[in-house]
Motif scaffolding. Structure first.
Motif, short mmCIF file in Angstrom:
data_model
loop_
_atom_site.label_atom_id
_atom_site.label_comp_id
_atom_site.label_asym_id
_atom_site.label_seq_id
_atom_site.Cartn_x
_atom_site.Cartn_y
_atom_site.Cartn_z
N LYS A 1 0.83 -1.21 0.00
CA LYS A 1 0.00 0.00 0.00
C LYS A 1 0.86 1.26 0.00
CE LYS A 1 -4.41 -1.61 1.80
NZ LYS A 1 -5.47 -1.44 2.80
N SER A 2 1.93 1.25 0.77
CA SER A 2 2.84 2.40 0.79
C SER A 2 3.45 2.62 -0.59
CB SER A 2 3.94 2.17 1.83
OG SER A 2 4.90 3.19 1.77
N THR A 3 3.86 1.52 -1.23
CA THR A 3 4.42 1.62 -2.58
C THR A 3 3.39 2.16 -3.56
OG1 THR A 3 5.90 -0.25 -2.14
CG2 THR A 3 5.51 0.31 -4.44
N ALA A 4 2.16 1.68 -3.47
CA ALA A 4 1.12 2.12 -4.39
C ALA A 4 0.76 3.59 -4.20
CB ALA A 4 -0.12 1.25 -4.22
N LEU A 5 0.80 4.06 -2.96
CA LEU A 5 0.42 5.44 -2.66
C LEU A 5 1.51 6.44 -3.02
CD1 LEU A 5 -1.37 4.89 0.77
CD2 LEU A 5 -2.46 5.68 -1.34
N THR A 6 2.76 6.05 -2.83
CA THR A 6 3.84 7.02 -2.99
C THR A 6 4.77 6.72 -4.16
OG1 THR A 6 5.35 5.82 -1.50
CG2 THR A 6 3.84 7.41 -0.50
N GLY A 7 4.69 5.53 -4.72
CA GLY A 7 5.64 5.13 -5.76
C GLY A 7 5.13 5.36 -7.17
N SER A 8 6.01 5.11 -8.12
CA SER A 8 5.67 5.20 -9.53
C SER A 8 4.89 3.96 -9.96
CB SER A 8 6.95 5.29 -10.36
OG SER A 8 7.69 4.08 -10.22
N MET A 9 4.38 3.99 -11.19
CA MET A 9 3.69 2.82 -11.71
C MET A 9 4.63 1.62 -11.77
SD MET A 9 0.96 1.38 -12.72
CE MET A 9 -0.20 2.74 -13.01
N GLY A 10 5.89 1.86 -12.08
CA GLY A 10 6.86 0.78 -12.11
C GLY A 10 7.07 0.15 -10.75
N GLU A 11 7.10 0.97 -9.72
CA GLU A 11 7.24 0.44 -8.37
C GLU A 11 6.03 -0.39 -7.97
OE1 GLU A 11 9.03 3.28 -5.33
OE2 GLU A 11 8.83 4.60 -7.08
N ILE A 12 4.85 0.07 -8.37
CA ILE A 12 3.63 -0.69 -8.06
C ILE A 12 3.68 -2.05 -8.74
CG2 ILE A 12 1.12 -0.78 -8.31
CD1 ILE A 12 1.12 2.29 -8.27
N LEU A 13 4.02 -2.07 -10.03
CA LEU A 13 4.11 -3.33 -10.76
C LEU A 13 5.16 -4.25 -10.14
CD1 LEU A 13 4.00 -1.88 -14.39
CD2 LEU A 13 2.19 -3.20 -13.29
N ALA A 14 6.28 -3.68 -9.73
CA ALA A 14 7.35 -4.47 -9.12
C ALA A 14 6.94 -5.06 -7.79
CB ALA A 14 8.60 -3.61 -8.96
N ALA A 15 6.18 -4.31 -7.01
CA ALA A 15 5.72 -4.80 -5.71
C ALA A 15 4.67 -5.89 -5.86
CB ALA A 15 5.16 -3.64 -4.88
N LEU A 16 3.84 -5.80 -6.91
CA LEU A 16 2.78 -6.79 -7.16
C LEU A 16 3.31 -8.09 -7.77
CD1 LEU A 16 0.06 -4.46 -8.72
CD2 LEU A 16 -0.18 -5.70 -6.57
N LEU A 17 4.34 -7.97 -8.58
CA LEU A 17 4.79 -9.09 -9.41
C LEU A 17 5.20 -10.35 -8.65
CD1 LEU A 17 5.57 -10.29 -12.15
CD2 LEU A 17 7.67 -8.91 -12.10
N PRO A 18 5.90 -10.27 -7.52
CA PRO A 18 6.34 -11.52 -6.87
C PRO A 18 5.21 -12.45 -6.44
CG PRO A 18 7.68 -9.71 -6.10
CD PRO A 18 6.56 -9.10 -6.91
N CYS A 19 4.03 -11.94 -6.16
CA CYS A 19 2.94 -12.81 -5.75
C CYS A 19 2.58 -13.80 -6.85
CB CYS A 19 1.73 -12.00 -5.30
SG CYS A 19 0.35 -13.02 -4.73
N PRO A 20 2.15 -13.36 -8.03
CA PRO A 20 1.83 -14.36 -9.06
C PRO A 20 3.06 -15.10 -9.56
CG PRO A 20 1.69 -12.13 -9.97
CD PRO A 20 1.82 -11.99 -8.48
N TRP A 21 4.21 -14.43 -9.61
CA TRP A 21 5.41 -15.05 -10.17
C TRP A 21 5.90 -16.20 -9.30
CZ3 TRP A 21 9.97 -11.74 -12.51
CH2 TRP A 21 10.73 -12.54 -13.36
#
Length: 231
Positions: free
Chosen positions: A117-137
């Motif tokens: 949530k912190s990444t999504a609120l304060t980060g770039s779109m790339g940071e959001i994608l990077a934070a989400l990616l390990p779950c499905p991967w």
């Protein structure tokens, strides 16, 4: 080498640790403590609610309808798809899925949600994608790893769980997130890439700790009432 390939290479030690984790090994052997399963499902239900929240925040940061539609589709997948592996776990544990919903997140899961949530609120779109990616991967690779090493038959206790995460649909979700992250990475500088790498690696670490949390049945040190705030 694509940015996502570099991230996977840097995180390989974590991935290998996940494959060898007692919970993942228990899935492969078909032998898991029912209480650990229950602890996992309780936490994962609320974690996935938070995961959908992050997709919602990604929609809010999107400027193209194509991107909005993509994140909306991912919310639908979590809502309608991830219930199947949860139901498999609940059957093995001998508990109704509905009885495991609405519990406070254990410390590690709470940390993971706060990180995203912190990444999504304060980060770039790339940071959001990077934070989400390990779950499905990581789940996709776990599924493929168990299919290759265990080769489960339909009578395996966790056959549905393993085959669900080894399916092409989860692979496609992973690959699309990777594609979007790689496209973003081509247009930014080293500072932005480093921030995305940090977000990715932290999520990988917390994926490992999530499995740990289930095995140890991690709880808060003091018993006080907490409200569920992730949904």
């Amino acid at each position: 080498m694509l940015f996502s390939e570099k991230l996977r290479k840097e995180a390989d030690e974590i991935y290998q640790g996940i494959f060898r984790h007692p919970f993942v090994e228990g899935l492969g052997k078909g032998d898991l403590d029912p209480e650990s399963i229950i602890h996992y499902v309780k936490a994962d239900f609320e974690y996935l609610n938070a995961f959908m929240n992050i997709y919602g925040l990604a929609i809010a940061k999107s400027t193209r309808r194509e991107d909005m539609a993509y994140f909306h589709e991912q919310i639908a997948f979590v809502l309608n798809g991830e219930i199947h592996p949860h139901n498999n776990l609940c059957r093995v544990a001998g508990v109704a899925y509905d009885d495991l919903k609405g519990f406070p997140l254990p410390p590690t899961a709470d940390h993971y949600v706060s990180h995203m949530k912190s990444t999504a609120l304060t980060g770039s779109m790339g940071e959001i994608l990077a934070a989400l990616l390990p779950c499905p991967w990581t789940y996709y690779e776990i599924g493929k790893y168990l299919m290759e090493t265990v080769q489960p038959k339909p009578d395996h206790p966790f056959y549905e769980w393993i085959t669900f995460y080894a399916e092409d649909e989860v692979g496609q979700i992973t690959n699309e997130l990777r594609r979007r992250l790689d496209t973003w990475a081509k247009g930014v500088g080293p500072d932005e890439l480093e921030k995305a790498k940090v977000a990715f690696l932290k999520s990988c670490q917390l994926e490992y700790r999530f499995w740990d949390m289930a095995i140890t049945k991690e709880i808060w040190p003091f018993s006080v009432e907490q409200e569920v705030t992730t949904s």
